[in-house]
Design an enzyme around this catalytic site. Structure first.
Site, mmCIF file in Angstrom:
data_model
loop_
_atom_site.group_PDB
_atom_site.id
_atom_site.type_symbol
_atom_site.label_atom_id
_atom_site.label_comp_id
_atom_site.label_asym_id
_atom_site.label_seq_id
_atom_site.Cartn_x
_atom_site.Cartn_y
_atom_site.Cartn_z
ATOM 1 C CG HIS A 140 -1.876 -1.181 1.219
ATOM 2 N ND1 HIS A 140 -1.627 -2.328 1.937
ATOM 3 C CD2 HIS A 140 -3.039 -1.383 0.554
ATOM 4 C CE1 HIS A 140 -2.618 -3.181 1.735
ATOM 5 N NE2 HIS A 140 -3.480 -2.646 0.900
ATOM 6 C CG HIS A 179 -7.433 3.030 -3.247
ATOM 7 N ND1 HIS A 179 -6.360 3.361 -4.055
ATOM 8 C CD2 HIS A 179 -7.258 1.720 -2.911
ATOM 9 C CE1 HIS A 179 -5.587 2.302 -4.191
ATOM 10 N NE2 HIS A 179 -6.086 1.298 -3.513
ATOM 11 C CG ASP A 180 -5.013 1.453 -0.167
ATOM 12 O OD1 ASP A 180 -5.921 1.209 0.645
ATOM 13 O OD2 ASP A 180 -4.678 0.655 -1.060
#
Length: 226
Positions: A140, A179-180
């Site tokens: 991530h 999104h992360d």
């Protein structure tokens, strides 16, 4: 039916559903994960925020047209619209800063800066702040965010992109790098079991997903980024 995951470990050649798998031979050190968890939810405190916003200056933006022909070619329309876009080459040419550069190039590809009257300098700062708020995780990380944004744009191109209002198109594109944001490298269940403050804040529901979205929105509370 999905096949069961095979036995794995050092020296084992693994196949899954007939496909050779390549597993990582290293991991994020526990002390790094603990540091990420300690900072989770405190990104905008006086103690942590300077380290995450100093990189958000427009002067940190590493791409100007005409200064690097190889990078210009990589970020050409034809290249950006290819499913085989070389993210690893982009990371090399941007000195490890692929996310902000790719995001800016894709937004420009749709002419959204002009259409929406976006302040170009603030947009670059915002995108650099996005990149600065990713932790040094094995998965991530900014490369993953850039990969998702590129894939999102690829799937949008054509009639879909033309049918979406410009504001919604911009938000859809930014959902890739957002999104992360701030991902600590551990999952929701660990945070819930440890009763981490962020898990408590979101009532143990979609903990990290809520947090990623909150960081993207909270960045806009900074005057130099909005």
């Amino acid at each position: 039916m999905t096949p069961s995951f095979p036995k794995n470990g050092p020296g084992v050649d693994i196949k899954f559903d007939g496909v050779d798998l390549l597993l990582m031979g290293h991991e994020t050190p526990p002390d790094v994960l603990l540091k990420h968890m300690d900072e989770l939810g405190r990104e905008f405190t006086a103690e942590i925020m300077p380290a995450r916003t100093l990189k958000g200056e427009a002067s940190d933006f590493l791409w100007e047209m005409g200064k690097n022909p190889e990078l210009d070619n990589l970020l050409s329309k034809e290249s950006l619209l290819s499913w085989d876009f070389d993210l690893f080459k982009l990371r090399e040419l941007t000195n490890g800063r692929p996310l902000a550069v790719l995001a800016y190039a894709l937004i420009q590809l749709h002419d959204l800066v002009k259409i929406l009257g976006i302040d170009d300098v603030k947009l670059k700062r915002y995108l650099c702040a996005f990149e600065a708020n990713y932790n040094n995780c094995l998965y991530h990380n900014p490369m993953h965010a850039a990969d998702v944004m590129h894939a999102t744009n690829y799937l949008l191109m054509g009639p879909v992109a033309n049918a979406i209002p410009p504001e919604e198109l911009l938000i859809t594109l930014l959902s890739g790098p957002a999104h992360d944001l701030g991902h600590p490298g551990v999952n929701n269940m660990l945070l819930i079991k440890q009763q981490h403050p962020v898990a408590v804040k979101y009532s143990n529901t979609s903990v990290l997903e809520n947090h990623h979205a909150a960081i993207a929105i909270d960045l806009l509370s900074q005057p130099e980024l909005d």
